[in-house]
Write a protein that holds these residues in place. Structure first.
Motif, PDB file in Angstrom:
ATOM      1  N   ALA A 173       0.825  -1.205   0.000  1.00 20.84           N
ATOM      2  CA  ALA A 173       0.000   0.000   0.000  1.00 20.84           C
ATOM      3  C   ALA A 173       0.859   1.255   0.000  1.00 20.84           C
ATOM      4  CB  ALA A 173      -0.927  -0.006   1.219  1.00 20.84           C
ATOM      5  N   ALA A 174       1.970   1.218   0.746  1.00 20.41           N
ATOM      6  CA  ALA A 174       2.843   2.386   0.793  1.00 20.41           C
ATOM      7  C   ALA A 174       3.436   2.681  -0.588  1.00 20.41           C
ATOM      8  CB  ALA A 174       3.955   2.165   1.818  1.00 20.41           C
ATOM      9  N   ILE A 175       3.853   1.627  -1.304  1.00 16.57           N
ATOM     10  CA  ILE A 175       4.421   1.839  -2.636  1.00 16.57           C
ATOM     11  C   ILE A 175       3.359   2.364  -3.594  1.00 16.57           C
ATOM     12  CG2 ILE A 175       5.439   0.658  -4.615  1.00 16.57           C
ATOM     13  CD1 ILE A 175       6.846  -1.189  -2.650  1.00 16.57           C
ATOM     14  N   GLY A 176       2.158   1.799  -3.524  1.00 15.66           N
ATOM     15  CA  GLY A 176       1.089   2.252  -4.415  1.00 15.66           C
ATOM     16  C   GLY A 176       0.717   3.706  -4.182  1.00 15.66           C
ATOM     17  N   VAL A 177       0.598   4.089  -2.913  1.00  8.72           N
ATOM     18  CA  VAL A 177       0.267   5.485  -2.604  1.00  8.72           C
ATOM     19  C   VAL A 177       1.401   6.405  -3.025  1.00  8.72           C
ATOM     20  CG1 VAL A 177      -0.153   7.103  -0.721  1.00  8.72           C
ATOM     21  CG2 VAL A 177      -1.323   4.912  -0.755  1.00  8.72           C
ATOM     22  N   GLY A 178       2.653   5.986  -2.823  1.00  2.00           N
ATOM     23  CA  GLY A 178       3.785   6.812  -3.233  1.00  2.00           C
ATOM     24  C   GLY A 178       3.830   7.036  -4.733  1.00  2.00           C
ATOM     25  N   VAL A 179       3.565   5.972  -5.498  1.00  3.23           N
ATOM     26  CA  VAL A 179       3.545   6.118  -6.956  1.00  3.23           C
ATOM     27  C   VAL A 179       2.409   7.045  -7.388  1.00  3.23           C
ATOM     28  CG1 VAL A 179       3.177   4.868  -9.111  1.00  3.23           C
ATOM     29  CG2 VAL A 179       4.678   3.915  -7.363  1.00  3.23           C
ATOM     30  N   GLY A 180       1.247   6.914  -6.748  1.00  2.90           N
ATOM     31  CA  GLY A 180       0.131   7.792  -7.091  1.00  2.90           C
ATOM     32  C   GLY A 180       0.411   9.253  -6.796  1.00  2.90           C
ATOM     33  N   LEU A 181       1.012   9.521  -5.630  1.00  2.00           N
ATOM     34  CA  LEU A 181       1.364  10.904  -5.305  1.00  2.00           C
ATOM     35  C   LEU A 181       2.403  11.454  -6.274  1.00  2.00           C
ATOM     36  CD1 LEU A 181       1.591  10.733  -1.408  1.00  2.00           C
ATOM     37  CD2 LEU A 181      -0.214  11.780  -2.774  1.00  2.00           C
ATOM     38  N   GLY A 182       3.386  10.615  -6.642  1.00  2.00           N
ATOM     39  CA  GLY A 182       4.383  11.071  -7.603  1.00  2.00           C
ATOM     40  C   GLY A 182       3.773  11.415  -8.944  1.00  2.00           C
ATOM     41  N   ALA A 183       2.790  10.624  -9.399  1.00  2.00           N
ATOM     42  CA  ALA A 183       2.132  10.919 -10.676  1.00  2.00           C
ATOM     43  C   ALA A 183       1.369  12.239 -10.615  1.00  2.00           C
ATOM     44  CB  ALA A 183       1.188   9.770 -11.036  1.00  2.00           C
ATOM     45  N   VAL A 184       0.686  12.482  -9.496  1.00  2.00           N
ATOM     46  CA  VAL A 184      -0.040  13.757  -9.351  1.00  2.00           C
ATOM     47  C   VAL A 184       0.928  14.935  -9.373  1.00  2.00           C
ATOM     48  CG1 VAL A 184      -1.444  15.122  -7.754  1.00  2.00           C
ATOM     49  CG2 VAL A 184      -1.985  12.720  -8.146  1.00  2.00           C
ATOM     50  N   ILE A 185       2.057  14.798  -8.690  1.00  2.00           N
ATOM     51  CA  ILE A 185       3.026  15.896  -8.632  1.00  2.00           C
ATOM     52  C   ILE A 185       3.625  16.172 -10.010  1.00  2.00           C
ATOM     53  CG2 ILE A 185       5.291  16.520  -7.715  1.00  2.00           C
ATOM     54  CD1 ILE A 185       4.481  15.056  -5.135  1.00  2.00           C
ATOM     55  N   ILE A 186       4.028  15.118 -10.701  1.00  2.00           N
ATOM     56  CA  ILE A 186       4.635  15.315 -12.015  1.00  2.00           C
ATOM     57  C   ILE A 186       3.640  15.938 -12.996  1.00  2.00           C
ATOM     58  CG2 ILE A 186       5.657  14.116 -13.980  1.00  2.00           C
ATOM     59  CD1 ILE A 186       7.491  14.374 -11.553  1.00  2.00           C
ATOM     60  N   ALA A 187       2.399  15.432 -12.950  1.00  2.00           N
ATOM     61  CA  ALA A 187       1.384  15.972 -13.870  1.00  2.00           C
ATOM     62  C   ALA A 187       1.117  17.439 -13.584  1.00  2.00           C
ATOM     63  CB  ALA A 187       0.102  15.158 -13.758  1.00  2.00           C
ATOM     64  N   SER A 188       0.994  17.812 -12.320  1.00  2.00           N
ATOM     65  CA  SER A 188       0.712  19.210 -11.990  1.00  2.00           C
ATOM     66  C   SER A 188       1.908  20.116 -12.273  1.00  2.00           C
ATOM     67  CB  SER A 188       0.308  19.327 -10.522  1.00  2.00           C
ATOM     68  OG  SER A 188       1.344  18.870  -9.674  1.00  2.00           O
ATOM     69  N   LEU A 189       3.127  19.580 -12.178  1.00  2.00           N
ATOM     70  CA  LEU A 189       4.304  20.414 -12.412  1.00  2.00           C
ATOM     71  C   LEU A 189       4.493  20.749 -13.886  1.00  2.00           C
ATOM     72  CD1 LEU A 189       7.096  18.993 -10.066  1.00  2.00           C
ATOM     73  CD2 LEU A 189       6.191  21.321 -10.074  1.00  2.00           C
ATOM     74  N   PHE A 190       4.354  19.768 -14.727  1.00  2.00           N
ATOM     75  CA  PHE A 190       4.754  19.954 -16.129  1.00  2.00           C
ATOM     76  C   PHE A 190       3.571  20.185 -17.066  1.00  2.00           C
ATOM     77  CE2 PHE A 190       8.285  17.677 -14.177  1.00  2.00           C
ATOM     78  CZ  PHE A 190       9.363  18.438 -14.609  1.00  2.00           C
TER      79      PHE A 190
END
Length: 377
Positions: A116-133
């Motif tokens: 669960a920790a890995i899945g949530v981390g990957v999801g947060l990373g995708a949100v951050i990258i999408a919002s940044l670029f």
């Protein structure tokens, strides 16, 4: 059968004598020892022994005139022991077969669900990258949302565990103002917003009784500095021309610090770093976190930051790893004082938002300052 007289030359008290149909004497349970009269012969008429004859302790005396024995106390089986069930013959018992206990699931290290920790981390990373670029300013709203939830978690735990009533409304409003002014106007306006938030906390708390006023406003001003003001440096990094690249550098060196410390500490950790604060942290883990963070900083500083150099990345990564560890220990002190494991349950496998911001918040001003010194703001 005619009775057999006792042997005149023997003492009845010295041992059992054979009578018609059974043995008697002080060694047998169904008779009390009796004082024998020398030279006297005794005759005892016995009942026929049948399957329904009562036994000592099970309903009555064994023969007429015999003393009644009290039933033995019923013992209750201990937890986990089988319960005896009587069979067809009195006095015979057998345990009932119990199903084997189910094996307990093995806990992950630190009591967390790693998947669960890995899945949530990957999801947060995708949100951050999408919002940044996609739209750079969109990441600003992600920071504001995280800060608002973090303020709510911290003030809620303070109220639950210590009965400290830090005003929530002025803290959330002031936190959003700090991030917005830091992004569009710079650090001076962010500092002014922090000062105004502290004044708002003092005024808002005046609506409550004066008891514990100083304690509550102190906690409120600390919350305003710890969560939104430190997060303002993330907004100021984003405001640069290469803001998204700086945010990526900041996030990766901090994550590498945590990842390197976990991996090396799990494999080679023996010497505790701060056993009274965080027993899981080791000196070997700290060295691994610093090494991986420096490597990531050198690569990213050279590749994605304008006018950056690898040696600057080594310094930035090492400083970021040290400060991230101190920030993690700082929040561990807060949680130990409050008597809790996590600040919240919003993120499965991670805890709350504040449990993910603990190392990011203190690292943000250090990375912002080093980037401004190396390549400008």
């Amino acid at each position: 059968m005619p009775p057999v007289p006792a042997d005149p030359g023997s003492d009845p008290a010295e041992g059992p004598t054979r009578e018609a149909g059974r043995l008697s004497g002080p060694l047998f349970r169904d008779e009390q020892p009796r004082t024998a009269v020398p030279g006297a012969a005794e005759t005892v008429v016995l009942r026929a022994i049948t399957d329904d004859a009562p036994t000592p302790g099970r309903g009555g005396p064994p023969y007429p005139g015999a003393p009644a024995y009290p039933a033995p106390p019923q013992s209750h089986p201990a937890a986990g022991q089988p319960h005896p069930v009587p069979l067809s013959h009195p006095g015979q018992e057998t345990p009932v077969a119990q199903p084997d206990p189910q094996p307990q699931p093995r806990k992950q290290r630190g009591g967390r669900n790693l998947q669960a920790a890995i899945g949530v981390g990957v999801g947060l990373g995708a949100v951050i990258i999408a919002s940044l670029f996609v739209v750079k300013a969109l990441f600003l709203f992600v920071v504001m949302a995280a800060v608002s939830v973090g303020i709510w978690e911290l003030t809620s735990r303070l109220a639950e565990r210590k009965q400290i009533k830090a005003p929530l409304v002025p803290l959330v409003a002031g936190g959003i103002a700090m991030i917005a002014t830091g992004y569009w106007a710079g650090v001076q306006w962010a500092a002014a917003s922090l000062a105004l938030t502290g004044l708002a906390v003092m005024v808002w708390r005046m609506a409550e009784p004066p008891e514990n006023y100083l304690r509550d406003i102190t906690a409120g001003i600390f919350t305003a500095f710890y969560v939104p003001f430190l997060a303002t440096f993330v907004a100021m990094m984003l405001a640069a021309d290469d803001g998204p690249q700086r945010i990526v550098l900041f996030l990766i060196v901090t994550v590498c610090s945590d990842t390197g410390a976990y991996a090396v500490g799990y494999k080679f950790g023996k010497n505790k770093l701060a056993p009274t604060i965080s027993p899981g942290k080791t000196r070997e883990g700290l060295a691994g976190g610093i090494g991986l963070s420096m490597l990531a900083g050198a690569l990213l500083m050279q590749l994605i930051i304008d006018d950056g150099s690898w040696w600057q990345g080594l310094i930035l990564g090492g400083c970021a790893a040290v400060v991230a560890t101190l920030g993690d220990l700082g929040e561990s002190m807060i949680k130990r004082d409050l008597g809790i494991k996590d600040m919240g349950t919003l993120l499965p496998g991670h805890g709350g938002i504040m449990d993910r911001l603990d190392s990011l918040l203190p690292t943000a001003p250090v990375v912002w300052l080093l980037l401004a010194a190396f390549v400008g703001s």
